[in-house]
Design an enzyme around this catalytic site. Structure first.
Site, mmCIF file in Angstrom:
data_model
loop_
_atom_site.group_PDB
_atom_site.id
_atom_site.type_symbol
_atom_site.label_atom_id
_atom_site.label_comp_id
_atom_site.label_asym_id
_atom_site.label_seq_id
_atom_site.Cartn_x
_atom_site.Cartn_y
_atom_site.Cartn_z
ATOM 1 N N ARG A 1 17.493 -56.367 19.800
ATOM 2 C CA ARG A 1 18.487 -57.318 19.309
ATOM 3 C C ARG A 1 19.867 -56.823 19.733
ATOM 4 O O ARG A 1 20.009 -55.691 20.192
ATOM 5 C CB ARG A 1 18.383 -57.500 17.791
ATOM 6 C CG ARG A 1 18.112 -56.207 17.095
ATOM 7 C CD ARG A 1 18.905 -55.936 15.900
ATOM 8 N NE ARG A 1 20.283 -56.263 16.011
ATOM 9 C CZ ARG A 1 21.170 -55.501 16.615
ATOM 10 N NH1 ARG A 1 20.821 -54.380 17.189
ATOM 11 N NH2 ARG A 1 22.432 -55.863 16.650
ATOM 12 N N GLY A 2 20.858 -57.703 19.592
ATOM 13 C CA GLY A 2 22.194 -57.382 20.067
ATOM 14 C C GLY A 2 22.401 -58.072 21.415
ATOM 15 O O GLY A 2 21.493 -58.082 22.260
ATOM 16 N N ALA A 3 23.611 -58.629 21.589
ATOM 17 C CA ALA A 3 23.850 -59.529 22.722
ATOM 18 C C ALA A 3 23.472 -58.922 24.077
ATOM 19 O O ALA A 3 22.701 -59.501 24.843
ATOM 20 C CB ALA A 3 25.325 -59.942 22.708
ATOM 21 N N ARG B 1 16.297 -66.674 21.595
ATOM 22 C CA ARG B 1 17.340 -66.559 20.556
ATOM 23 C C ARG B 1 18.464 -67.518 20.965
ATOM 24 O O ARG B 1 18.782 -67.598 22.149
ATOM 25 C CB ARG B 1 17.949 -65.143 20.487
ATOM 26 C CG ARG B 1 17.095 -64.001 19.978
ATOM 27 C CD ARG B 1 16.849 -63.921 18.495
ATOM 28 N NE ARG B 1 17.937 -63.914 17.551
ATOM 29 C CZ ARG B 1 18.559 -62.827 17.087
ATOM 30 N NH1 ARG B 1 18.251 -61.638 17.548
ATOM 31 N NH2 ARG B 1 19.492 -62.924 16.164
ATOM 32 N N GLN C 1 21.368 -54.275 9.759
ATOM 33 C CA GLN C 1 21.588 -53.633 11.060
ATOM 34 C C GLN C 1 22.618 -52.505 10.951
ATOM 35 O O GLN C 1 22.596 -51.566 11.736
ATOM 36 C CB GLN C 1 22.091 -54.656 12.094
ATOM 37 C CG GLN C 1 21.058 -55.685 12.507
ATOM 38 C CD GLN C 1 21.166 -56.952 11.689
ATOM 39 O OE1 GLN C 1 21.597 -56.919 10.538
ATOM 40 N NE2 GLN C 1 20.776 -58.068 12.262
ATOM 41 N N ASP D 1 28.612 -62.090 19.698
ATOM 42 C CA ASP D 1 27.449 -62.646 20.391
ATOM 43 C C ASP D 1 27.838 -63.719 21.391
ATOM 44 O O ASP D 1 27.102 -64.006 22.330
ATOM 45 C CB ASP D 1 26.454 -63.212 19.374
ATOM 46 C CG ASP D 1 25.891 -62.091 18.527
ATOM 47 O OD1 ASP D 1 26.528 -61.749 17.518
ATOM 48 O OD2 ASP D 1 24.859 -61.529 18.923
ATOM 49 N N ASN E 1 29.873 -64.169 15.696
ATOM 50 C CA ASN E 1 29.281 -62.834 15.480
ATOM 51 C C ASN E 1 28.460 -62.865 14.195
ATOM 52 O O ASN E 1 28.404 -63.879 13.490
ATOM 53 C CB ASN E 1 30.392 -61.777 15.406
ATOM 54 C CG ASN E 1 29.838 -60.366 15.518
ATOM 55 O OD1 ASN E 1 29.043 -60.091 16.416
ATOM 56 N ND2 ASN E 1 30.219 -59.478 14.619
#
Ligand code: MRU
Length: 372
Positions: free
Chosen positions: A55-57, A93, A206, A247, A257
């Protein structure tokens, strides 16, 4: 970055074109277990992104880029099949723009190439995207470090710079270094005394599970706080600067975000505290409308709010219920912070105002991508 002293990236292959597997650090197990997960097919990659093993952009962008390498192999020269794998990857996503950016970049190099060369070309491009992501984040670190040095210079008493961050925009959210954490790591390695307030970031935590783990591995002093503590800390002078990731960012400087970012920006604004957002250029959505109107805000399963996951006394990862089963929850995963609340954007090319003028001055070459 380091895990028990050993350098890792978040996504990689063993560099053998014949092995056709992608390795990821399984973020769902952290911080309790450090496990490397191997993905063998496009559907493995889609599942890993959708279920948030990665996960995470930046990290999902890089994972999808490697996913396109597997897609190139599984398509066997059929360009309709390749496009349909690309579409499925892009839908895994909705909010982070790096995902579509990486997949479209792969498509653009594959589409005119000889299908016999697809796998080789796609692997090279995935590695380029991963390296670029790491290098851009490293530059974000150097550019953002200057802001922290300035704050330290102007502090009369305690030299420690207190930074507040939300969610995980650390190296786990990219291929290396991170966006919001990159200036922190750069300053810390240069010996600047810093301390990070880490928002826990409900519902998936997170902050407490990933950001705190990362900072701990690098030896950066930090304290985890519940999400609603930040305003109070700003009010009593315990926060010098807020740095978050993003994001998706419009060219006007509006920032999508992790949910809760907007509230931190409001509190920072009210307390006169600088609120910076760190991002590589792959996170800009050059066509998004002013104010972020139309950016898809992911709504996730209610169970993520209803339940909480942690380590049992027996050392197992377990989930427990937080309320009665009849309770209804809403689980919005992102929010939009308007540019007027953002002091500046920290990018690989430098720091700019969160405005169309500021962004386009740094990225004049992207003008032809801006259509709205
Ligand atoms: O839902 P997630 O964990 O994939 O959310 C994305 C994020 O990690 C955050 O919004 C982060 O602050 C920006 S991504 C670099």
């Amino acid at each position: 970055m380091n895990v028990d002293g050993k350098a890792y990236r978040t996504v990689w292959t063993d560099n053998e074109i014949s092995s056709f597997s992608v390795k990821i650090i399984d973020q769902k197990k952290l911080p309790f277990f450090f496990e490397v997960k191997e993905l063998f097919s496009v559907s493995d990659v889609i599942r890993a992104i959708a279920d948030m093993h990665v996960r995470g952009a930046g990290c999902i962008g890089v994972t999808a880029a490697y996913g396109m390498w597997l897609a190139a192999k599984e398509s066997r020269g059929d360009s309709i099949q390749l496009q349909s794998f690309a579409d499925a990857l892009m839908c895994s996503r909705p909010t982070a723009t790096n995902l579509a950016w990486a997949v479209e970049r792969q498509l653009s190099v594959l589409i005119n190439a000889d299908p016999a060369d697809w796998t080789e070309i796609a692997l090279k491009e995935a590695e380029l995207i991963a390296d670029e992501d790491a290098n851009w984040c490293r530059s974000i670190g150097e550019n953002g470090k200057e802001l922290l040095l300035d704050i330290a210079k102007n502090k009369s008493d305690d030299q420690t710079v207190n930074i507040l961050t939300h969610c995980n925009a650390g190296w786990l959210a990219f291929s290396d270094w991170g966006s919001a954490t990159a200036p922190i790591y750069a300053a810390h390695r240069d010996g600047l005394p810093i301390h990070v307030w880490v928002d826990e970031t409900r519902p998936l935590n997170q902050g407490s599970r990933l950001t705190a783990w990362e900072l701990g591995q690098e030896g950066v002093p930090h304290t985890v706080i519940a999400d609603n503590v930040g305003g109070h800390l700003m009010n009593i002078g315990k926060v010098d600067i807020v740095i978050t990731g993003t994001d998706r960012t419009t060219r006007y400087g509006d920032v999508a975000n992790k949910i809760g970012t907007y509230l931190k920006a409001l509190a920072a604004h009210d307390n006169g505290i600088p609120f910076y957002v760190a991002l590589p250029s792959s996170t800009f959505d050059w066509t998004a409308s002013e104010g972020g109107l139309g950016i898809p805000i992911e709504e996730r399963n209610q169970d993520e709010v209803r339940r909480i996951e942690g380590l049992s006394a027996a050392g197992e990862l377990i989930g427990i219920e937080l309320a009665m089963p009849c309770v209804t929850y809403a689980n919005y995963a992102f929010d939009i912070t308007p540019s007027r609340l953002v002091t500046g954007l920290i990018t690989e090319r430098g720091v700019c105002d969160a405005s169309e003028k500021g962004v386009m001055e740094l990225f004049p070459d992207k003008k032809q991508l801006c259509s709205s």
